[in-house]
Design an enzyme around this catalytic site. Structure first.
Site: not given
Length: 353
Positions: A68, A70, A179, A181, A241
């Site tokens: 939220f 970073k 993560s 991503n 996560n």
């Protein structure tokens, strides 16, 4: 009331409204009188909610999850909104733009989010400067990740650089290897890859270090990471996560949104399973922070009694609104008293005993 406001907010693309709402929250909590007024109403003041975890005093168990804030722009904000702490990041050693938009999506029928942000952030040096000139009334942790262009063999040095810059400024550090991503990042969860990364981070800081793991790991891999964390003397594990699973989604068109990790209720069941497995494996040898699908105080209570000393939320905050953290805190405090616990610590893991 927030339900009607949420409908209006959800008319705006997710990443854009995130920026606008975040800016509004920062503005509302910048004037000291306003911040104090909000804190009186929303912050966890009940002493039964407070605990000392890895040497850090937390006024309440619920923290804002990484993702939220970073770059630490709202360090002054989170305590006034009812959070007992906040985790900044994920931040990387080098600044990077992340993946191209669109990269955040809502799954309203699931009360979930899908993101493929890709660790967009201003870099560890910039966050260090931000933290050095900021103050907070709650503990601030920092979640560190691998810079996308860094080769896997150079990952230990990359993480260590962030730890060197940020360790002394954070209440704790979280090594994010989970993560979905960043290409190849989850491969770093193997013990062979993870050991040198964690060792490099531990060599750079005396600040408590935790590791954040994925819900999609096999149970045997979870056991291996838990054993490694105990062996190396980590402070704890953050579980979990986002998930890459698409099983059971109700939102039409969710399958067409592409790659990314899903947060919120779709990950709740697995996050609880992982927490229970970790607690059975390590007991009180490690601090367990549970995140993933916590929406209500009942959810929070279930995680605490399953072994979580601390909790985190992001998607629940998006769907629950500004009073969400207070509702969790009030519910947990009530459950503690109903069940005869004098402190939060007494309740941790009580369902497993």
């Amino acid at each position: 009331m927030y339900g009607a406001l949420r409908k209006a907010l959800f008319l705006v693309p997710p990443e854009r409204i995130h920026g606008l709402v975040f800016a509004g929250l920062r503005a509302a909590t910048t004037p000291v009188p306003l911040r104090r007024s909000l804190s009186r109403r929303l912050a966890p003041h009940d002493p039964v909610l407070a605990s000392t975890v890895f040497g850090v005093r937390f006024p309440g168990p619920l923290g804002l999850a990484a993702g939220f804030d970073k770059d630490g722009l709202g360090v002054h904000t989170w305590g006034a909104l009812g959070f007992g702490y906040a985790e900044l990041g994920t931040v990387t050693a080098q600044a990077q733009p992340g993946n191209p938009p669109p990269r955040m999506f809502r799954l309203p029928a699931d009360r979930a989010l899908l993101n493929r942000m890709g660790f967009n952030n201003h870099g560890s040096a910039a966050l260090a400067l931000q933290l050095a000139r900021s103050s907070s009334d709650v503990p601030i942790g920092v979640n560190i990740g691998k810079t996308k262009v860094t080769e896997p063999q150079d990952a230990p040095a990359d993480y260590a650089e962030s730890a060197r810059l940020l360790g002394s400024l954070a209440a704790y550090l979280v090594v994010n290897v989970s993560s979905p991503n960043t290409p190849g990042l989850r491969d770093l969860q193997s013990v062979e890859s993870l050991r040198p990364i964690l060792s490099a981070v531990l060599a750079e800081t005396s600040t408590p270090v935790l590791v954040k793991i994925a819900p999609d790991l096999a149970d045997t891999d979870i056991d291996d990471i838990a054993d490694l964390a105990v062996e190396l003397g980590l402070a704890g594990i953050v579980a979990t996560n986002t998930t890459i699973s698409r099983d059971g989604l109700k939102t039409p068109g969710a399958a067409d949104l592409g790659a990314g990790g899903i947060s919120g209720p779709p990950v709740a069941r697995r996050a609880l399973e992982v927490l229970r497995r970790l607690y059975a494996r390590v007991g009180d040898k490690l601090v367990l922070i549970s995140v993933g699908g916590i929406e209500t105080s009942d959810d929070a209570w279930e995680r605490i009694t399953a072994g979580a000393s601390l909790l985190q939320g992001y998607t629940g905050f998006v769907y629950g609104g500004g009073l969400w953290a207070r509702s969790i805190n009030d519910g947990v405090a009530a459950r503690l008293r109903e069940n005869g616990f004098g402190t939060l610590a007494e309740a941790v893991g009580s369902a497993a005993r």
